[in-house]
Scaffold this active site. Structure first.
Site, PDB file in Angstrom:
ATOM      1  N   TYR A  85      15.103  43.378  32.839  1.00 21.24           N
ATOM      2  CA  TYR A  85      15.224  44.664  32.291  1.00 21.24           C
ATOM      3  C   TYR A  85      14.946  45.911  32.968  1.00 21.24           C
ATOM      4  O   TYR A  85      13.675  45.694  33.731  1.00 21.24           O
ATOM      5  CB  TYR A  85      14.555  44.485  30.631  1.00 21.24           C
ATOM      6  CG  TYR A  85      13.305  44.574  30.618  1.00 21.24           C
ATOM      7  CD1 TYR A  85      12.485  46.071  30.622  1.00 21.24           C
ATOM      8  CD2 TYR A  85      12.487  43.465  30.962  1.00 21.24           C
ATOM      9  CE1 TYR A  85      11.130  45.715  30.401  1.00 21.24           C
ATOM     10  CE2 TYR A  85      11.115  43.347  30.757  1.00 21.24           C
ATOM     11  CZ  TYR A  85      10.436  44.471  30.632  1.00 21.24           C
ATOM     12  OH  TYR A  85       9.074  44.672  30.375  1.00 21.24           O
ATOM     13  N   CYS A  86      15.482  46.978  32.562  1.00 20.74           N
ATOM     14  CA  CYS A  86      14.879  48.328  33.193  1.00 20.74           C
ATOM     15  C   CYS A  86      15.177  49.333  32.255  1.00 20.74           C
ATOM     16  O   CYS A  86      15.798  49.232  30.919  1.00 20.74           O
ATOM     17  CB  CYS A  86      15.312  48.397  34.630  1.00 20.74           C
ATOM     18  SG  CYS A  86      17.045  48.466  34.546  1.00 20.74           S
ATOM     19  N   THR A  87      15.120  50.633  32.702  1.00 17.46           N
ATOM     20  CA  THR A  87      15.434  51.670  31.857  1.00 17.46           C
ATOM     21  C   THR A  87      16.733  51.900  31.137  1.00 17.46           C
ATOM     22  O   THR A  87      16.818  51.764  29.929  1.00 17.46           O
ATOM     23  CB  THR A  87      14.972  53.048  32.426  1.00 17.46           C
ATOM     24  OG1 THR A  87      13.660  53.018  32.864  1.00 17.46           O
ATOM     25  CG2 THR A  87      15.199  54.295  31.407  1.00 17.46           C
TER      26      THR A  87
ATOM     27  N   CYS B 105      18.359  46.743  37.114  1.00 14.62           N
ATOM     28  CA  CYS B 105      18.697  45.291  37.181  1.00 14.62           C
ATOM     29  C   CYS B 105      19.660  44.820  37.527  1.00 14.62           C
ATOM     30  O   CYS B 105      20.211  43.700  37.685  1.00 14.62           O
ATOM     31  CB  CYS B 105      18.448  45.013  35.494  1.00 14.62           C
ATOM     32  SG  CYS B 105      16.906  45.210  35.025  1.00 14.62           S
TER      33      CYS B 105
ATOM     34  N   ILE C 204      16.584  49.384  28.370  1.00 15.51           N
ATOM     35  CA  ILE C 204      15.804  49.512  27.348  1.00 15.51           C
ATOM     36  C   ILE C 204      16.355  50.401  26.301  1.00 15.51           C
ATOM     37  O   ILE C 204      16.310  50.469  25.028  1.00 15.51           O
ATOM     38  CB  ILE C 204      14.457  49.987  27.638  1.00 15.51           C
ATOM     39  CG1 ILE C 204      13.660  48.958  28.645  1.00 15.51           C
ATOM     40  CG2 ILE C 204      13.356  50.224  26.562  1.00 15.51           C
ATOM     41  CD1 ILE C 204      12.536  49.423  29.625  1.00 15.51           C
TER      42      ILE C 204
END
Length: 296
Positions: free
Chosen positions: A191-193, A198, A220
């Site tokens: 996961y990432c912003t 990703c 996220i």
């Protein structure tokens, strides 16, 4: 009434003439009075822009009119404000550049992209599908943070693995070192912003023998839009603009700890020493402490 908005967006797609896209987006952004950053490569585009909602909507319509970008996921959020000229105060200027990578993992030769996006990436999970996976597999599921370690200090998924990275380029070395080989037999959710890091990270992990790799679709941001602070996310979301961070509710946990005094805080700031380029989680009271304290 002027309303400040910020958009986060990316699209992995082959681009025959990145320079032509750069000129188009630079001229469009300037004409609409937008500020922010955009990177363009032969593999696609990645950016975040801010301005008055009417200008940003005009930009979005034009951006999506280009066939390669028609399905781009554009995430909207509230900006802090506009200056006297109606420009976003969350960015100092508009920057549109061509680069080898639209997210800098330092491995442009490994990335493969076609008209459908990244080739060989992880299985996409919507926020709802993520919860289904957790219900089915329980504690076997591993959250793997695809951001820089500083970002994770103020917010992360519960129990996540947070690699010790200062920049995105550190991930390749860490994966190649074998440090995370023990995860190769487990379901790993990257996961990432907003999802872009990703896209690449999950493909790098898959190529290195991680057998069951997932990526949180929309990152996220999309998860927070769906579940707020009532799900598996804890803390604040670090963002790369003047806001510093955003919360998904009025009761977000504060999980960050000040490097100076240990107090709970979600605030991040640059080191006060002009020769130091590091950034830390630090409260207002400790902000002016010497660099040696920050780096302790």
């Amino acid at each position: 009434m002027a309303t400040p908005k910020i958009v986060l967006f990316y699209a992995f797609t082959p681009l025959a003439d990145p320079e032509a896209i750069r000129l188009w987006q630079r001229d469009l952004g300037e004409a609409l009075g937008l500020r922010g950053r955009m990177l363009i490569s032969k593999d696609g585009v990645n950016g975040t822009l801010g301005g008055d909602v009417r200008a940003v909507k005009k930009w979005a319509r034009s951006f999506r009119s280009y066939p390669a970008f028609k399905d781009a996921d554009i995430k909207w959020s509230e900006g802090t404000g506009l200056d006297a000229e109606g420009r976003s105060v969350d960015f100092p200027k508009l920057s549109v550049k061509v680069r080898d990578e639209i997210v800098s993992f330092g491995a442009p030769g490994e990335l493969r992209v076609d008209e459908h996006g990244v080739v060989g990436g992880g299985t996409r999970l919507t926020p709802e599908a993520l919860h289904d996976l957790i219900d089915e597999r329980g504690d076997d599921v591993v959250f793997f943070d695809g951001r820089n370690a500083l970002e994770a200090q103020i917010g992360r998924f519960r129990g996540a693995v947070v690699p010790d990275t200062e920049t995105t380029r550190d991930f390749v070395q860490l994966l190649d070192s074998g440090q995370y080989d023990d995860l190769k037999g487990k379901p790993v959710v990257t996961y990432c912003t907003g999802g872009i890091r990703c896209e690449v990270l999950s493909s790098l992990m898959t190529a290195r023998g991680f057998g069951e790799v997932y990526q949180l679709e929309g990152g996220i941001v999309r998860y927070g839009e769906k579940y707020g602070d009532e799900g598996l996310w804890e803390g604040s979301l670090y963002v790369f603009d003047g806001r510093g961070s955003v919360d998904f509710s009025d009761h977000a946990q504060v999980v960050g700890e000040c490097v100076g005094c240990g107090a709970a805080t979600k605030r991040t700031a640059n080191c006060p020493d002009p020769s130091c380029r590091a950034q830390f989680v630090v409260c207002d009271d400790c902000d002016s402490l010497p660099c040696a304290v920050h780096a302790a």
